[in-house]
Design a protein around this motif. Structure first.
Motif: not given
Length: 393
Positions: A2-4, A10, A45, A48-49
């Motif tokens: 997973t992206a952070r 955020q 953003r 997008d993740t």
């Protein structure tokens, strides 16, 4: 993997969506101190993740309707609560709702290799039931002190073979996701804070009475772990001068006089001495007794069972009274396996605390049973790992 989130803004947005569910951009703007343009950038953003997704149109507040955003419905966290005599494993979604939960009886004394084989088998069973393709993170609770930054148990009294075992590293490799490890009582406290009785309290104590006795300490909304991870180890505060020997090597510890193991031993002694027909019948039927037998005896009105619970509650209350005078919490939560003893235990603890602590500290102090019962630990474990995954890389 997973992206952070890229920054603290955020991370704050992700925590809001986790704790309060889908929000419109306008609602998010009300709760975070960002200009509309800056908020729009950060939300884009996050979209997008893949951590958040659009989720239909929000209710109109005048003008053009905005889209709701929510955490990705595909995110999955694994919560693992290893107790002295059992293992609980659960899968949650991003909002930490439990999608599936398994419990297995197992002694932590069997060692980390055997215990983690069982944990991985339970995780695979939940995955194979269609609840998860994989896990975005796992939180693990163990019944002993943990060196938190490394995720390693340290000199745990009831966990032979676990000292220094690289729990976080080993399980992260097996599961293919980030792993965080903490003491089981801290996770119970986090569970009650997230979805239980402590949702609105910033400073509270969460006392777990199971095989052993420990205390989660929450200060300003954050768990206080201490320098070496052993904060809240109240089972080894002396309750009876020159009392029984304890597993830690000292005498008279609270745990030696009133934890699940001590209560079972006292119950068996009462049964053999003929002081309780109820316990004698249960001992004859099962060959041994547990705290659950004492709870059942108390519910049936057995005087000896009620006395055992009151005596243990009074001793626990003496220790908690000292903590209340020192810490001045806004709430004391009592949880763990022995809470099957319920209101008899709670009444004894309350009486002792209110009698012993200063009125200023206890004048408006609720002492209550936890709300989440057997899912407190796995909920807290999922909360712990989500805090990590939703923090800036």
């Amino acid at each position: 993997m997973t992206a952070r989130p890229a920054n603290a803004h955020q991370a704050r947005l992700l925590a809001l969506l986790r704790d309060a569910g889908p929000h419109s951009r306008a609602q998010l703007g009300d709760q975070v101190e960002l200009s509309r343009s800056k908020l729009a950038v950060e939300v884009e953003r996050l979209l997008d993740t893949g951590l958040v997704v659009a989720d239909g149109l929000a209710a109109s507040r005048g003008g053009r309707r905005s889209h709701n955003v929510r955490l990705s419905p595909g995110l999955r966290f694994l919560g693992v609560d290893i107790g002295a005599t059992s293992i609980d494993v659960a899968v949650t979604n991003a909002e930490l709702e439990i999608l599936g939960h398994l419990t297995q009886v197992m002694e932590v004394r069997e060692g980390p290799v055997a215990v983690f084989e069982q944990v991985l088998a339970m995780a695979a069973e939940l995955r194979d039931a269609g609840l998860a393709d994989g896990f975005d993170g796992a939180g693990i609770g163990v019944p002993g002190p943990v060196r938190f930054p490394e995720g390693v148990p340290v000199a745990p009294p009831i966990m032979p073979g676990w000292d220094g075992f690289p729990v976080r590293e080993a399980l992260s490799q097996e599961l293919g996701c980030p792993v965080m490890v903490d003491n089981d009582v801290n996770l119970m406290a986090m569970g009650e804070q997230h979805a239980g009785v402590a949702r609105t309290v910033a400073d509270f104590l969460c006392v777990k009475i199971g095989t052993g006795i420990g205390c989660g300490i929450v200060v300003g909304g954050n768990v206080h772990r201490g320098t070496t991870g052993s904060a809240g180890d109240i089972g080894h505060i002396q309750a009876v001068p020159d009392g029984r020997p304890c597993a830690c090597g000292n005498r008279g510890c609270l745990e030696a006089h009133f934890g699940g193991a001590a209560l079972a031993r006292d119950a068996e002694e009462a049964a053999r001495q003929g002081r309780s027909p109820e316990l004698a019948a249960r001992l004859a039927a099962h060959g041994g007794l547990t705290a659950a037998d004492v709870a059942a005896g108390a519910a049936a009105g057995d005087a000896t069972c009620l006395d055992l619970i009151r005596e243990g509650g009074t001793r626990t209350g003496q220790v908690i009274a000292g903590l209340v005078s020192f810490f001045n919490p806004g709430l004391v939560v009592i949880g763990g396996g022995v809470t099957g003893l319920g209101h008899t235990l709670l009444a004894a603890v309350r009486t002792q605390v209110y009698r012993q602590s200063l009125p200023l500290a206890t004048g408006n102090l609720p002492i209550v049973l936890g709300e989440l019962g057997p899912i407190a630990g796995v909920t807290g474990a999922a909360r712990l790992i989500s805090d990590h995954v939703f923090s800036p890389a």
